[in-house]
Design a protein around this motif. Structure first.
Motif, short mmCIF file in Angstrom:
data_model
loop_
_atom_site.label_atom_id
_atom_site.label_comp_id
_atom_site.label_asym_id
_atom_site.label_seq_id
_atom_site.Cartn_x
_atom_site.Cartn_y
_atom_site.Cartn_z
N LEU A 96 0.83 -1.21 0.00
CA LEU A 96 0.00 0.00 0.00
C LEU A 96 0.86 1.26 0.00
N ALA A 97 1.91 1.25 0.80
CA ALA A 97 2.81 2.41 0.85
C ALA A 97 3.53 2.59 -0.49
N ALA A 98 3.94 1.52 -1.13
CA ALA A 98 4.62 1.60 -2.43
C ALA A 98 3.68 2.21 -3.47
N GLU A 99 2.43 1.79 -3.45
CA GLU A 99 1.46 2.35 -4.40
C GLU A 99 1.27 3.84 -4.15
N GLU A 100 1.20 4.22 -2.89
CA GLU A 100 1.04 5.64 -2.55
C GLU A 100 2.27 6.45 -2.98
N ILE A 101 3.43 5.90 -2.78
CA ILE A 101 4.67 6.57 -3.19
C ILE A 101 4.70 6.74 -4.70
N SER A 102 4.37 5.69 -5.42
CA SER A 102 4.36 5.77 -6.88
C SER A 102 3.41 6.87 -7.37
N LEU A 103 2.21 6.87 -6.84
CA LEU A 103 1.23 7.89 -7.24
C LEU A 103 1.69 9.30 -6.84
N THR A 104 2.26 9.43 -5.66
CA THR A 104 2.72 10.74 -5.18
C THR A 104 3.85 11.27 -6.05
N LEU A 105 4.81 10.40 -6.38
CA LEU A 105 5.94 10.85 -7.21
C LEU A 105 5.48 11.22 -8.62
N LEU A 109 5.88 14.91 -10.30
CA LEU A 109 6.47 15.15 -11.62
C LEU A 109 5.55 15.98 -12.52
N ARG A 110 4.26 15.81 -12.33
CA ARG A 110 3.28 16.58 -13.13
C ARG A 110 2.99 17.94 -12.51
N GLY A 111 3.57 18.20 -11.35
CA GLY A 111 3.31 19.48 -10.67
C GLY A 111 1.93 19.51 -10.04
N ARG A 112 1.39 18.36 -9.72
CA ARG A 112 0.02 18.29 -9.18
C ARG A 112 -0.02 17.57 -7.83
N CYS A 113 1.06 17.62 -7.10
CA CYS A 113 1.12 16.97 -5.79
C CYS A 113 0.59 17.94 -4.74
N GLY A 114 -0.40 17.52 -3.98
CA GLY A 114 -0.99 18.38 -2.97
C GLY A 114 -0.26 18.34 -1.64
N LEU A 115 0.84 17.61 -1.58
CA LEU A 115 1.60 17.48 -0.34
C LEU A 115 2.81 18.41 -0.36
N THR A 116 3.25 18.81 0.81
CA THR A 116 4.47 19.62 0.89
C THR A 116 5.67 18.72 0.59
N PHE A 117 6.78 19.32 0.20
CA PHE A 117 8.00 18.55 -0.04
C PHE A 117 8.45 17.85 1.24
N GLU A 118 8.25 18.52 2.37
CA GLU A 118 8.62 17.93 3.66
C GLU A 118 7.82 16.66 3.91
N TYR A 122 9.25 12.86 4.17
CA TYR A 122 8.94 12.06 5.36
C TYR A 122 8.34 10.72 4.94
N MET A 123 7.45 10.72 3.96
CA MET A 123 6.83 9.49 3.46
C MET A 123 7.90 8.56 2.87
N LEU A 124 8.80 9.11 2.08
CA LEU A 124 9.87 8.29 1.48
C LEU A 124 10.77 7.69 2.55
N ARG A 125 11.13 8.51 3.55
CA ARG A 125 12.00 8.02 4.62
C ARG A 125 11.32 6.91 5.43
N GLY A 126 10.07 7.10 5.75
CA GLY A 126 9.35 6.08 6.50
C GLY A 126 9.31 4.76 5.74
N PHE A 127 9.09 4.84 4.45
CA PHE A 127 9.01 3.63 3.63
C PHE A 127 10.36 2.93 3.55
N PHE A 128 11.41 3.68 3.21
CA PHE A 128 12.69 2.98 3.03
C PHE A 128 13.23 2.44 4.34
N GLU A 129 12.93 3.08 5.46
CA GLU A 129 13.37 2.53 6.74
C GLU A 129 12.63 1.23 7.06
N CYS A 130 11.34 1.17 6.76
CA CYS A 130 10.58 -0.07 6.97
C CYS A 130 11.10 -1.19 6.08
#
Length: 149
Positions: A96-105, A109-118, A122-130
């Motif tokens: 589930l996290a991988a799917e969310e990361i893929s969609l977020t990235l 890239l399209r300039g349509r991410c509603g999340l802050t860079f921070e 944080y999402m990427l770090r949480g995933f790769f640490e897990c």
């Protein structure tokens, strides 16, 4: 060789390669997370967004089909069965996290991410640490229960 062993040397080699690919993905995720928001590597971002789900799915399918049954037979304990169930649950969460990361990235890239860079970092770090912890746990189990011959 163990009487009930289903993993041969080639399969153990495949598992090791899968783990190394996952750890490589983690290094790429860490590099991307560290670059946000100042220098987004679009090529790396695209590569991660395209590969994170298939790599994780391929690795998890292999583990659940071949590794986990072998670990269960090799150890033959209630504790091992509980650890395998925990790893399977982690697989579901990681997918589930991988799917969310893929969609977020892809949205980034399209300039349509509603999340802050921070938040993205944080999402990427949480995933790769897990994923790193998961790989380390599996390697420890393999080292103890399925010694390379």
């Amino acid at each position: 060789m163990h009487a009930h062993r289903i993993l041969d040397q080639e399969q153990l080699k495949t598992l090791t390669q899968n783990h190394e690919e996952l750890l490589g993905l983690c290094r790429n995720l860490e590099e991307l997370a560290n670059s946000l928001p100042f220098a987004i590597d679009e090529t790396l971002c695209r590569e991660i967004s395209d590969t994170v789900v298939p790599l994780l799915a391929r690795t998890q399918e292999f583990e659940e089909r071949l590794l986990f049954p072998d670990l269960d037979r090799s150890a033959g304990s209630c504790f091992t069965a509980m650890m395998i169930e925990r790893l399977k649950n982690e697989h579901r969460c990681d997918r589930l996290a991988a799917e969310e990361i893929s969609l977020t990235l892809k949205a980034l890239l399209r300039g349509r991410c509603g999340l802050t860079f921070e938040t993205v970092a944080y999402m990427l770090r949480g995933f790769f640490e897990c994923v790193r912890r998961h790989v380390a746990a599996e390697k420890a189990m393999i080292d103890q229960l399925i010694p390379l011959e």
